[in-house]
Scaffold this active site. Structure first.
Site, short mmCIF file in Angstrom:
data_model
loop_
_atom_site.label_atom_id
_atom_site.label_comp_id
_atom_site.label_asym_id
_atom_site.label_seq_id
_atom_site.Cartn_x
_atom_site.Cartn_y
_atom_site.Cartn_z
CG ASP A 180 -3.86 -23.85 -55.62
OD1 ASP A 180 -4.49 -24.71 -55.94
OD2 ASP A 180 -3.28 -23.51 -54.58
CG HIS A 221 -5.11 -26.62 -53.04
ND1 HIS A 221 -4.09 -25.82 -53.40
CD2 HIS A 221 -4.64 -26.95 -51.64
CE1 HIS A 221 -3.06 -25.97 -52.55
NE2 HIS A 221 -3.51 -26.72 -51.47
CB SER A 395 -1.98 -26.13 -48.39
OG SER A 395 -1.46 -26.44 -49.94
#
Ligand SMILES: *[C@@H]1O[C@H](CO)[C@@H](O)[C@H](O)[C@H]1NC(C)=O
Ligand SMILES: *[C@@H]1O[C@H](CO)[C@@H](O)[C@H](O)[C@H]1NC(C)=O
Length: 988
Positions: A180, A221, A395
């Protein structure tokens, strides 16, 4: 033809862009200054080639052997044109097998909206859940997706994570990494489980995956995903990860240009150390993109599956996509569509379909995530040591699945990548998840295009894992392609039926029980978004491979695109497969030409023996069944009950071992009992009297009892091509084909080889040239493969690899090697290098100067002896010539500084360093002065020295003095014995 079309497209692109359309129908490729190169022969060869063409070798690409990352600093960083120049000649190097300039790929994180971080102090209502597990972490009580069976909220179905914890599984010794935008490794909840060995920064090319901080917290994230997996438990901070004793790493790869190489580096990081890779990103979920992994990423997947986790296969977990609102369909995403990824969907707390969910048949399973506004979201770690309760989208689901898989891997670390998928299929449950399309496939599994096989069940997974026996080898059956071209008429269904055999006549490819099914398809169509495609299996299970996509206006159709479905898992492969294509023309369609189905084919993945056949087990799974089985004597009298499905002519009891005759095959055990089976088990073959007979001891499957009748081999053995025997290791002139576990013959004249075309050692009398064996020729000659003779090398070579002066491998006496040529003296741009070789000989050769020099005396950028124009030689280095403006001078460092105010131009800072003067001043011996100094006279804006006899003058020569030098005056007056004043009068 093709080029022409591409040219037209790019012209269209320019036109459209210049008309200012918001979203052009074409995407300009963006080229980077990074290259991926495949070079055989090891690092030194790569290093040498990089140096020769002015690249920097950044090292091997992840775990991909012979693949290197080259960087060219003199190419612009992002360009819409591919790079041209001398460095391009690298592709002509014989050792360069493949090279590709990397292009930027658009990759999107699969969460959907920024939300303010939750302050820790705000809400720590410790209303304890009904559970008997309690942690002191502040957010524990609100972690509904772990203990959702509390009274307060009516979540109806649990992922049974605490059930797995109670059995002792918390992810210990399992390594998960998050691919990520980085991971905040010093977050108090991540610190304890952080694993630097499972981490890397691909964007920054270093070991530290720390995210880049900015005002918007754009790079939060990865940290959010990591916490879901492995936040520490009971540390009074934030949350509890689902696998809270697992080790967690992060790869920073989304915070920069994503290229094929960036993906491959990330997917192949430490495959022997990392067990599970979790990715919550992919191509744009905009409902119009069709994109998937390119060649390096594909190799990284295959590499991981084949070799990762000591051959058991890396586990790749993928978020299925967030394009629900754009009516995207995850079948157009080649990452979730891959059989190598476990594609994860999401459901809301309520079990309803979240608005972002993308439907498709490749989804395997589901975990919780956010839903409507009133549904709770995912609580996890956040950037800057904080926590958040608003992590969202698929996600959030992928890391949850990764964590549950980590629990299963702790329960049984020997599970292969396919075992993991089998266990997920068996244990996921439809539960309360609502979908309009739940159906039961012929193997009895409930499956939906929204959720795959349903919600994951951690406890059921660890229980299955504990007693799991590895599934039999994967067989791949590529059915032949149907190439009949069919026109796709608007509002008509095109139907094509294919009779699959499951490769029944090829034992190594024979598939009876299905796992994944892939449809490769080529369609031309004026508007791709108007197409929908269904596939129906021989058992009648319908998979929707593609639905209409409102926003997909592409005219590119599908070129050999692979659609995948998991919905036929466990079904039989053989029979009629029906492909249906429907074209529902939207008004948006500009062109009227109909589409065409050009070609389609099936790739069936699965096994030839039943994956969970009880006969594969040494002991029964439960002792209950044993005690319930009545003994044989009880049935010798009369039995009128139903017979087992495997019986043919009645039976003496209910079991398959009570049959009088078998429908399919008889299997006899050592203890002399017989039973009926549908297929002979592994290690047996059936003879022409329907009996299962034992194969030779090292065979797994066979066609007869002899040792040369094997078709596949037991673990630790390989099938020898040609002899059909099973051997422990491949003999000389055979190599092991890992994919098929077969010892195959090396090429002609080859004694040892790595594959059918890479020989590493030759038979006597032959020698290795590249990867091939050929006749050994005397020194000074080379083998001409065309004429099959040894021929003389060029006169400048001592030894050579072929004809001509450029093929020397060693130079003749008196010649020097220069880029594969032999020369008498080094050419311009090369320097003479003397190196002592391994055997102590002095070796002279000409090496290329650093690319910054025109000529040089040695290696590096500080040994230049001359420079190309526009560069200046300074202390051996060629530096860009700097031209300073009027009123400035250039310092030693090449910088421009101001001159003294009086100068127009100068060579230094001092007042007397002027080299040109403004029109208002006279140039006088380095100065720019208002008037000439005493003893100088002006002429054309410059001052000149007066005649030595004058003190002052108006022009040149002794006749123009206006006053005299005192010394001379006195000398003359002494000489003439008169008053010096008189002389002045006389002269003037
Ligand atoms: C595919 O199946 C779906 C669901 O059964 C149906 O609505 C659709 O019309 C079918 N499309 C084609 C091309 O047969
Ligand atoms: C004979 O052996 C098989 C497998 O080893 C077993 O399933 C079966 O119960 C045995 N039968 C008897 C009567 O012992």
């Amino acid at each position: 033809m093709i080029r022409n079309a591409a040219w037209r497209r790019s012209l269209l692109c320019v036109l459209v862009l210049s008309l200012g359309f918001a979203s052009p129908p074409c995407k300009a490729r963006i080229y980077t200054n990074h290259w991926a190169v495949r070079i055989a022969g090891g690092t030194e060869v790569a290093e040498r080639i990089a140096e020769k063409y002015g690249y920097r070798n950044m090292g091997q690409i992840g775990d991909l052997k012979d693949h290197y990352h080259f960087y060219h600093s003199r190419t612009i960083k992002r360009s819409t044109l591919y790079s041209r120049g001398r460095h391009n000649f690298i592709s002509m190097e014989p050792k360069v097998e493949w090279i590709q300039q990397q292009v930027v790929k658009r990759r999107i994180k699969r969460d959907y909206k920024p939300s303010p971080p939750l302050s820790l102090s705000s809400s720590a209502q410790l209303s304890q859940a009904q559970s008997n597990i309690f942690y002191n972490d502040a957010k524990w009580s609100s972690m509904w997706y772990i203990h959702c069976s509390d009274d307060v909220h009516n979540c109806q179905s649990d992922m049974n994570i605490m059930g797995a914890w109670k059995r002792g599984y918390t992810g210990k010794d399992v390594v998960v990494t998050i691919l990520d935008d980085g991971i905040e490794r010093n977050h108090p909840d991540l610190l304890q489980n952080y694993d630097p060995q499972a981490s890397f920064d691909v964007n920054g090319n270093d070991m530290d995956p720390m995210p880049r901080y900015d005002a918007t917290n754009e790079n939060k994230h990865g940290t959010r995903c990591a916490g879901e997996v492995a936040a520490a438990a009971n540390n009074s901070h934030c949350i509890v990860g689902i696998a809270y004793n697992a080790r967690i790493g992060g790869v920073r790869m989304l915070d920069g240009d994503v290229t094929d190489m960036v993906e491959a580096k990330s997917l192949s990081l430490q495959p022997q150390h990392i067990d599970i890779y979790s990715a919550s990103w992919g191509p744009d979920d905009d409902g119009k993109t069709v994109d998937g992994p390119a060649s390096l990423a594909r190799q990284a997947f295959e590499n991981g599956i084949r070799m990762g986790r000591k051959g058991r296969g890396s586990i790749f977990v993928w978020a299925s996509g967030n394009g629900g609102r754009s009516r995207d369909h995850c079948s157009c995403d080649g990452y979730t569509n891959s059989i190598y990824t476990i594609s994860i969907s999401s459901t809301a707390e309520s079990g309803r379909k979240p608005w972002y969910l993308e439907e498709c048949s490749s989804t395997l399973t589901t975990t919780y995530s956010s839903g409507e506004n009133y549904d709770r979201k995912i609580i996890t770690t956040d950037l800057r040591h904080r926590c958040t309760d608003s992590h969202t989208g698929t996600s959030a689901s992928a890391p949850m699945a990764a964590a549950i898989i980590a629990l299963a891997l702790e329960a049984n670390p020997l599970l292969s990548w396919r075992d993991v998928q089998h266990i997920i299929v068996k244990t996921s449950r439809a539960g309360h998840l609502s979908a309009p399309d739940w159906k039961s496939n012929a193997a009895g599994y409930n499956v939906s295009h929204l959720y795959g096989f349903g919600l994951m069940d951690a406890e059921a997974m660890v229980k299955e894992a504990e007693r799991w026996r590895q599934v039999p080898a994967q067989h791949v059956c590529v059915e032949s392609a149907d190439r009949q071209i069919r026109t796709i008429r608007p509002e008509h269904v095109v139907r094509s039926v294919y009779k699959a055999t499951g490769c029944t006549d090829n034992p190594n490819h024979h598939v009876i029980y299905l796992e994944h099914v892939v449809v490769r398809i080529t369609i031309t169509h004026p508007r791709r978004g108007d197409l929908s495609i269904n596939l129906t299996s021989p058992s009648g299970t319908k998979s929707q491979l593609l639905a209409n996509r409102l926003f997909d206006h592409s005219m590119e159709g599908f070129k050999n695109w692979e659609f995948m479905t998991t919905h036929c898992w466990g079904e039989k492969a053989a029979g009629d497969w029906v492909l249906e294509i429907y074209d529902s023309p939207s008004q948006l369609r500009s062109q009227k030409v109909p589409g065409k189905l050009k070609e389609w084919s099936l790739v069936l993945y699965g096994t030839s023996v039943h994956p969970y056949s009880s006969l594969r087990n040494d002991k029964p799974r439960s002792t209950d069944t044993l005690t319930l089985t009545p003994t044989e004597e009880e049935f010798t009298e009369e039995y009128n009950g139903p017979c087992d499905a495997e019986c043919n002519d009645g039976c003496e009891g209910p079991g398959p071992h009570h049959c009088i005759n078998c429908l399919n095959y008889f299997l006899k055990f050592k203890n002399n009992t017989r039973t009926c089976v549908s297929e002979c088990p592994s290690g047996f073959f059936h003879d022409d009297r329907k009996r299962c007979k034992k194969c030779s001891s090292s065979c797994e499957t066979c066609i007869g009892s002899r040792s040369d009748q094997c078709t596949t081999c037991r673990a630790g053995h390989h099938l020898n091509e040609g002899t059909h025997t099973c051997v422990a290791s491949c003999a000389d002139s055979f190599y092991l084909d890992y994919d098929f576990n077969i010892c195959r013959k090396c090429p002609e004249n080859c004694k040892k080889c790595n594959s059918s075309n890479v020989c590493t050692e030759c038979n006597p009398g032959m020698s290795l040239q590249g990867n091939r064996c050929q006749l050994t020729c005397d020194p000074g000659t080379y083998y001409n493969g065309h004429r099959r003779t040894c021929e003389h090398c060029h006169r400048t070579c001592a030894t050579c690899a072929g004809t001509g002066a450029e093929a020397c491998t060693k130079c003749a006496e008196g010649y020097l090697m220069e880029d594969w040529r032999c020369v008498l003296t080094c050419s311009t741009g090369y320097y003479l290098s003397e190196q002592t070789s391994d055997n102590g000989h002095m070796q002279k050769s000409c090496k290329m100067c650093d690319h910054s020099c025109y000529e040089c005396l040695g290696p590096g950028e500080r040994n230049c002896s001359s420079c190309v124009s526009g560069y200046n030689l300074e202390a051996g280095a060629c530096v860009v010539s700097t031209i300073c403006k009027d009123g400035q001078y250039r310092s030693q460092q090449g910088l421009c500084h101001l001159c003294d105010v009086t100068c127009l131009q100068c060579s230094g800072p001092e007042e007397e360093a002027c080299t040109r003067c403004p029109d208002t001043r006279f140039f006088d011996d380095g100065h720019c002065s208002i008037r000439c100094q005493t003893g100088h006279y002006p002429m054309g804006r410059q001052c000149y020295l007066c005649h030595h006899s004058c003190q002052e003058c108006v022009d040149e020569g002794p006749d123009n003095c206006t006053s005299c030098d005192r010394g001379i005056l006195e000398y003359i007056s002494v000489l003439l014995n008169i008053n010096p004043f008189l002389i002045v009068v006389l002269v003037s």
